[in-house]
Design an enzyme around this catalytic site. Structure first.
Site, PDB file in Angstrom:
ATOM      1  N   ARG A 142       0.697  -1.335   0.008  1.00 56.36           N
ATOM      2  CA  ARG A 142       0.125  -0.003  -0.111  1.00 56.36           C
ATOM      3  C   ARG A 142       0.937   1.125   0.142  1.00 56.36           C
ATOM      4  NH1 ARG A 142      -2.235  -3.778  -1.182  1.00 56.36           N
ATOM      5  NH2 ARG A 142      -4.240  -4.390  -0.351  1.00 56.36           N
ATOM      6  N   SER A 180     -11.277   0.320   2.519  1.00 56.22           N
ATOM      7  CA  SER A 180     -10.319  -0.257   3.663  1.00 56.22           C
ATOM      8  C   SER A 180      -9.592   1.073   4.382  1.00 56.22           C
ATOM      9  CB  SER A 180      -9.374  -1.344   3.225  1.00 56.22           C
ATOM     10  OG  SER A 180      -9.915  -2.641   2.825  1.00 56.22           O
ATOM     11  N   GLU A 185      -4.942   3.743   5.739  1.00 60.61           N
ATOM     12  CA  GLU A 185      -4.537   3.662   4.154  1.00 60.61           C
ATOM     13  C   GLU A 185      -4.837   5.030   3.399  1.00 60.61           C
ATOM     14  OE1 GLU A 185      -5.703   0.651   1.751  1.00 60.61           O
ATOM     15  OE2 GLU A 185      -5.566  -0.910   2.955  1.00 60.61           O
TER      16      GLU A 185
END
Length: 337
Positions: free
Chosen positions: A166, A237, A332
């Site tokens: 990520r 998410s 995130e």
């Protein structure tokens, strides 16, 4: 075509959390030539710049100073290589899921596990989006950028993008690069990835070899677990799955035998959604934001939420996870400004 700047422009419909946001100035980039024009304006005005994709991985304040520029460069070029390999170049402004679906219809495989992820093609490398056993870095050949520092356009190959979980060079050097196009190496031959347990459980042995079946199943799972941003504001998410060493994993596993975790090159990747759910956060509300009642990894805007409310909720969850498991959760999405 010259750039058209809009003042006091609403971004409420352009961030998937659905927060009420206003940009001081907003502009869409539809041609490569407009990039230089935008750079000239930035040097003249000294304004800060926010590059906006689909607004799906971003937490915005109520007012964004300076210029917000949305990449709207379109296009799809398909080049057949030796064997069954295919090189596909997509404009940064292309809709991600639409591109995945279109390529599948053309018999070009490799992105089906990344179906239904919101956002644009240009935003995908920044976050190194991933789902169901595949990360976009696994399919990217190169990324074409405009370098604001060097004032030139060039390609960065996969290694030069410095992808991580990520993460990427583009995320770490936020504000330096504008992604114009992304080039993928895909295939005419199906090479499905079905190692992700929930995905594998839904597919028959025959379907596991069928990229279209994988695509459909990924879409089904995402629709079941993740809310549609058009109906319930969210940024997907919200927390990364934390990676811990073996000793930490064994300690938590001893206390919580049903811990959900997966082997990782650096140790073990813990399921952040499981950690949050186990602490009782699923479905909980705080002011006008909350934790989705079907997926604890997703924080949602219940109607009148804003950034400050979301930050308070996220901080409370992080504190609880740290106290309970001794594990740090990292968000995130990017927070701006």
């Amino acid at each position: 075509m010259s750039l058209e700047f809009h003042r006091e422009f609403s971004l409420t419909g352009m961030n998937t959390l659905g927060f009420e946001v206003t940009a001081e100035r907003f502009v869409r980039i539809q041609t490569q030539e407009q990039v230089s024009e935008l750079h000239a304006e930035l040097k003249r005005s000294g304004d800060p710049l926010l590059l906006l994709g689909g607004g799906s991985n971003l937490v915005l304040s109520a007012r964004i100073p300076g210029i917000v520029a949305q990449m709207d460069l379109r296009g799809c070029e398909v080049e057949e290589l030796e064997g069954a390999s295919v090189r596909v170049t997509l404009g940064g402004g292309e809709h991600w899921h639409g591109a995945v679906s279109s390529l599948l219809e053309q018999g070009i495989y490799g992105l089906e596990n990344l179906a239904l992820i919101p956002g644009s093609v240009g935003a995908a490398p920044v976050q190194n989006i991933g789902a169901y056993g595949v990360e976009v870095k696994d399919r990217i050949d190169a990324v074409q950028v405009y370098d604001w520092q060097q004032e030139r356009i060039y390609w960065l190959d996969n290694c030069e993008c410095e992808f991580a979980y990520r993460d990427s060079r583009f995320k770490r050097e936020s504000g330096r690069y504008l992604i114009l196009r992304v080039r993928f190496l895909l295939s005419r031959i199906a090479a499905t990835v079905t190692t992700y347990a929930p995905l594998q459980a839904r597919l028959s042995t025959e379907e596991q070899q069928d990229p279209r079946a994988v695509f459909r199943t990924v879409c089904d799972i995402r629709r079941e677990k993740l809310p549609d941003p058009e109906r319930l504001g969210n940024a997907g998410s919200f927390f990364k799955n934390p990676v811990v060493d073996g000793a930490t994993y064994e300690r938590i596993k001893a206390a919580y035998p049903d811990l959900v975790a997966y082997p990782d090159i650096a140790g073990f990747k813990l399921a952040a959604g499981w950690l949050i759910d186990r602490c009782g956060w699923k479905g909980r509300k705080m002011a006008s934001v909350g934790v989705h009642d079907q997926q604890a990894l997703v924080l949602v805007n219940l109607g009148d939420g804003d950034r400050s409310q979301l930050e308070k909720l996220a901080t409370a969850i992080q504190a609880d996870i740290l106290e309970t498991y001794g594990v740090v959760l990292e968000p995130e999405p990017r927070f701006y400004p």
